[in-house]
Every structure is written in structure tokens, then in C-alpha cells.
Scaffold this active site. Structure first.
Site, PDB file in Angstrom:
ATOM      1  N   TYR A 161      -1.347  -0.660  10.237  1.00  0.00           N
ATOM      2  CA  TYR A 161      -1.421  -0.723   8.809  1.00  0.00           C
ATOM      3  C   TYR A 161      -0.063  -0.639   8.245  1.00  0.00           C
ATOM      4  CZ  TYR A 161      -3.652  -1.422   4.071  1.00  0.00           C
ATOM      5  OH  TYR A 161      -3.854  -1.387   2.891  1.00  0.00           O
ATOM      6  N   LYS A 165       2.359  -3.081   6.041  1.00  0.00           N
ATOM      7  CA  LYS A 165       2.717  -2.889   4.572  1.00  0.00           C
ATOM      8  C   LYS A 165       4.086  -2.521   4.241  1.00  0.00           C
ATOM      9  CE  LYS A 165      -1.332  -3.905   3.160  1.00  0.00           C
ATOM     10  NZ  LYS A 165      -1.662  -5.395   2.474  1.00  0.00           N
ATOM     11  N   SER A 214       0.963  -1.227   0.259  1.00  0.00           N
ATOM     12  CA  SER A 214       0.046   0.053  -0.125  1.00  0.00           C
ATOM     13  C   SER A 214       0.739   1.306   0.010  1.00  0.00           C
ATOM     14  CB  SER A 214      -0.845  -0.055   1.174  1.00  0.00           C
ATOM     15  OG  SER A 214      -1.543   1.416   1.477  1.00  0.00           O
TER      16      SER A 214
HETATM   17  N1  LIG Z   1      -8.714  -0.909  -1.338  1.00  0.00           N
HETATM   18  C1  LIG Z   1      -7.641  -0.119  -1.071  1.00  0.00           C
HETATM   19  O1  LIG Z   1      -8.133   0.932  -0.982  1.00  0.00           O
HETATM   20  C2  LIG Z   1      -6.392  -0.645  -0.876  1.00  0.00           C
HETATM   21  C3  LIG Z   1      -5.346   0.488  -0.883  1.00  0.00           C
HETATM   22  C4  LIG Z   1      -3.929  -0.280  -0.821  1.00  0.00           C
HETATM   23  C5  LIG Z   1      -3.694  -1.622  -0.530  1.00  0.00           C
HETATM   24  N2  LIG Z   1      -4.859  -2.499  -0.305  1.00  0.00           N
HETATM   25  C6  LIG Z   1      -4.452  -3.923  -0.248  1.00  0.00           C
HETATM   26  O2  LIG Z   1      -4.914  -4.685  -1.412  1.00  0.00           O
HETATM   27  C7  LIG Z   1      -5.316  -5.897  -0.909  1.00  0.00           C
HETATM   28  C8  LIG Z   1      -6.572  -6.206  -1.164  1.00  0.00           C
HETATM   29  O3  LIG Z   1      -7.676  -5.235  -0.740  1.00  0.00           O
HETATM   30  P1  LIG Z   1      -9.060  -4.997  -1.438  1.00  0.00           P
HETATM   31  O4  LIG Z   1      -9.532  -3.526  -1.398  1.00  0.00           O
HETATM   32  O5  LIG Z   1      -9.186  -5.998  -2.372  1.00  0.00           O
HETATM   33  O6  LIG Z   1      -9.527  -5.418   0.045  1.00  0.00           O
HETATM   34  P2  LIG Z   1     -11.109  -6.379   0.319  1.00  0.00           P
HETATM   35  O7  LIG Z   1     -12.264  -6.246  -0.648  1.00  0.00           O
HETATM   36  O8  LIG Z   1     -11.539  -6.372   1.724  1.00  0.00           O
HETATM   37  O9  LIG Z   1     -10.536  -8.027   0.149  1.00  0.00           O
HETATM   38  C9  LIG Z   1      -9.735  -8.549   1.144  1.00  0.00           C
HETATM   39  C10 LIG Z   1      -9.633  -9.944   0.758  1.00  0.00           C
HETATM   40  O10 LIG Z   1      -8.677 -10.404   1.884  1.00  0.00           O
HETATM   41  C11 LIG Z   1      -9.106 -11.550   2.459  1.00  0.00           C
HETATM   42  N3  LIG Z   1      -8.765 -11.913   3.664  1.00  0.00           N
HETATM   43  C12 LIG Z   1      -8.997 -10.982   4.807  1.00  0.00           C
HETATM   44  N4  LIG Z   1      -8.324 -11.886   5.957  1.00  0.00           N
HETATM   45  C13 LIG Z   1      -8.036 -12.941   5.666  1.00  0.00           C
HETATM   46  C14 LIG Z   1      -7.624 -14.071   6.183  1.00  0.00           C
HETATM   47  N5  LIG Z   1      -7.116 -13.994   7.628  1.00  0.00           N
HETATM   48  N6  LIG Z   1      -7.462 -15.199   5.542  1.00  0.00           N
HETATM   49  C15 LIG Z   1      -7.635 -15.388   4.110  1.00  0.00           C
HETATM   50  N7  LIG Z   1      -8.074 -14.358   3.761  1.00  0.00           N
HETATM   51  C16 LIG Z   1      -8.262 -13.209   4.210  1.00  0.00           C
HETATM   52  C17 LIG Z   1     -10.992 -11.407   2.382  1.00  0.00           C
HETATM   53  O11 LIG Z   1     -11.399 -12.771   2.508  1.00  0.00           O
HETATM   54  P3  LIG Z   1     -12.762 -12.734   2.922  1.00  0.00           P
HETATM   55  O12 LIG Z   1     -13.692 -12.563   1.732  1.00  0.00           O
HETATM   56  O13 LIG Z   1     -12.945 -14.039   3.530  1.00  0.00           O
HETATM   57  O14 LIG Z   1     -13.124 -11.674   3.822  1.00  0.00           O
HETATM   58  C18 LIG Z   1     -10.970 -10.650   0.869  1.00  0.00           C
HETATM   59  O15 LIG Z   1     -10.958 -11.450   0.051  1.00  0.00           O
HETATM   60  C19 LIG Z   1      -5.144  -5.897   0.820  1.00  0.00           C
HETATM   61  O16 LIG Z   1      -3.933  -6.557   1.062  1.00  0.00           O
HETATM   62  C20 LIG Z   1      -5.293  -4.452   1.113  1.00  0.00           C
HETATM   63  O17 LIG Z   1      -4.337  -4.034   1.977  1.00  0.00           O
HETATM   64  C21 LIG Z   1      -5.840  -2.055  -0.712  1.00  0.00           C
END
Ligand SMILES: NC(=O)c1ccc[n+]([C@@H]2O[C@H](COP(=O)([O-])OP(=O)(O)OC[C@H]3O[C@@H](n4cnc5c(N)ncnc54)[C@H](OP(=O)(O)O)[C@@H]3O)[C@@H](O)[C@H]2O)c1
Length: 256
Positions: A160, A164, A147
């Protein structure tokens, strides 16, 4: 004859964690279109099936219900996938959790939970996939989703950022360690992307706060596909000379 398209993933098995949502789901749909055979990890059967329903030829792919913090279960799942479907050529470590929490509201348990989910889990899974016989002998590519909070700070992001930043720095060493196996390792650092994660963040609770976040991104907020496209680049041969780096995909957030 035209040279082969370096973005194609035909004949490669790619493991994607967090495939049930947001960025992981977008990677799954995009990679399948590019010819990959996918192994989708997530915790929620219904949400994982929803991802699979967006992909043609479901028989070319597999899914597993895995909580990344259950390290033993992760190891068993990786073993099963390789036994049934052959070696893995790439991983997108996408699963993760986020929070906005001032330091005085954190607890040791919370810090450990974040480290287990965002750092230990993905590294443990990667270690299992790297075991002899599990990774494709010709090499491949591993991506960790970090991130912009891994390199920049905001109020309430200590926890966080801790996780990261850890990914960005450990990937540099892992890349050097794995170069002789022709396995490339990189991080992708998104700014705020419209996904279930950002929609449940504190700043999404009122329009003013969300506008403030939007203004931090000169190109506006991102879409999961914006990040998935960068992941495709890093997983495919299009990036065959890139390893140990952090690819920022942030609509200009870090440019200021
Ligand atoms: N969205 C943003 O603005 C943003 C920005 C920077 C970085 N990121 C990073 O991008 C990545 C994906 O984010 P996203 O926006 O796609 O988030 P999201 O829609 O909340 O998806 C998160 C995913 O992680 C899975 N997960 C969480 N805890 C877990 C665990 N203990 N074991 C297995 N799976 C787990 C969730 O599974 P379930 O379906 O089972 O809950 C879900 O599939 C993350 O690493 C996040 O930190 C996101």
C-alpha cells in the site's frame, strides 16, 4: 458587494473516481452542494446510483461504469464525457484499494495489481483528461488521494505504501509540468477514516486492534467528510496558490 466565495464550484465539471463509496461519495455530495457539475466514475451501478440519489438535480451530473485498470475503457469514457458534457475542470482521483500483508505473503501479481489500481489507473485517467480539448482552457485542479502510509510505515503496509508514496512524489513533478496551463496538482493524505475500506481492514475484525488504531490518531478516527472538505479546498479557487504539495488530514497521526 461581497467578493465571490472562493469555495464555490459553479460552472465547473469535476470528475470523481471511487464515487460509489466512502471518501469519493462524500466528495460527490459536497461538491454538488457547492454548485459543481459532476462526472462520477465507479464500477458498481447500484452503488453509483445510491451516490446520485443523495445529490439534487441529477440531470446536472453524469456517471460511468469504469474499471480503472481497463485503460482503454477509461480513455473511451473520458472522451464520451467531454463530447457530451464539455471540458473537465478538476479531478479527484479517489478510487483505490488497500491491504495489510507481510512481504512474504505478497506475490508479483499482487504487487502489479496494486500498482495498476492505485497508480497506473489514476495516472492514465489523468493523462486522458489532460489531452487537448478535454481540460478546461482556463485551468483547474487535480487531486490524488494518497495516505499517511505514503510517508510513514506500519507492519504489512509495504504494498500500500509503495503505491501511495508513488502518488505523492509524482504529483510534485506533474504540478511543475502543468503550472503553465494553470492546472494545480496535489495529494491529500488521510489517516484512518471510517469507510467500507477501513471497516473491512484486518484491524476492524476485533475491538482491541481497532482501539490500537484509534489511539494512533490523537483526534480519533476520521469521517469521509473530513477528507472531502480538504478536497473541496484543493479543487476550488480557495487554494489557487497551492500546487505540488501533500495535504495531510490525519487527526494528528503524523504529528508524533
Ligand atoms: N478509508 C481510509 O481509512 C483511508 C485512509 C487513507 C487513504 N485512503 C484512500 O482514500 C481513497 C478512498 O478510500 P475509501 O475509504 O473511500 O475506500 P472505499 O470505501 O473502499 O472506496 C473505494 C472506491 O474505489 C473504487 N475502486 C476500487 N478499485 C477500483 C477499480 N479497479 N476501478 C474503479 N474503481 C475502483 C471502489 O469502487 P467499487 O464501488 O466499484 O468497489 C470504491 O468506489 C483510496 O484511494 C484509499 O486508499 C483511505
Amino acid at each position: 458587494m461581497n467578493p465571490p466565495d472562493p469555495f464555490l464550484l459553479n460552472g465547473r465539471q469535476i470528475l470523481i473516481t471511487g464515487a460509489s463509496s466512502g471518501i469519493g461519495k462524500a466528495c460527490s455530495v459536497l461538491f454538488a452542494r457547492r454548485g459543481a457539475s459532476l462526472c462520477l466514475f465507479g464500477r458498481d451501478e447500484v452503488r453509483l446510483q445510491e451516490t446520485l440519489s443523495l445529490i439534487d438535480n441529477p440531470d446536472n451530473h453524469c456517471s460511468a461504469l469504469v474499471d480503472l485498470t481497463d485503460y482503454k475503457h477509461v480513455a473511451d469514457a473520458v472522451r464520451r464525457v467531454v463530447k457530451e458534457r464539455g471540458p473537465i475542470s478538476g479531478i479527484v482521483n479517489c478510487a483505490g484499494i488497500s491491504t495489510t500483508l507481510p512481504i512474504n505473503a505478497t506475490s508479483e501479481e499482487k504487487i502489479e495489481h496494486f500498482l495498476r489500481t492505485n497508480v497506473v489507473g489514476p495516472l492514465s485517467l489523468t493523462k486522458q483528461v489532460l489531452k487537448p480539448g478535454n481540460f478546461a482552457p482556463e485551468g483547474g485542479s487535480i487531486v490524488f488521494i494518497s495516505s499517511v502510509m505514503g510517508v510513514a510505515g506500519e507492519k504489512g503496509k509495504t504494498l500500500y505504501s509503495l503505491t501511495k508514496g508513488a502518488l505523492i512524489s509524482s504529483v510534485r513533478s506533474l504540478a511543475i509540468e502543468l503550472a503553465n496551463r494553470r492546472i494545480r496538482v496535489n495529494t491529500v493524505s488521510p489517516g484512518v477514516v471510517d469507510s467500507p475500506m477501513s471497516r473491512s481492514a484486518v484491524y476492524s475484525r476485533d475491538d482491541e486492534a481497532l482501539d490500537r488504531i484509534r489511539l494512533l490518531h490523537p483526534l480519533g478516527l476520521g469521517e469521509p467528510d473530513d477528507v472531502a472538505n480538504a478536497c473541496l479546498f484543493l479543487i476550488s479557487d480557495a487554494s489557487k496558490w497551492i500546487t505540488g504539495t501533500n495535504v495531510v488530514v490525519d487527526g494528528g497521526y503524523l504529528a508524533k
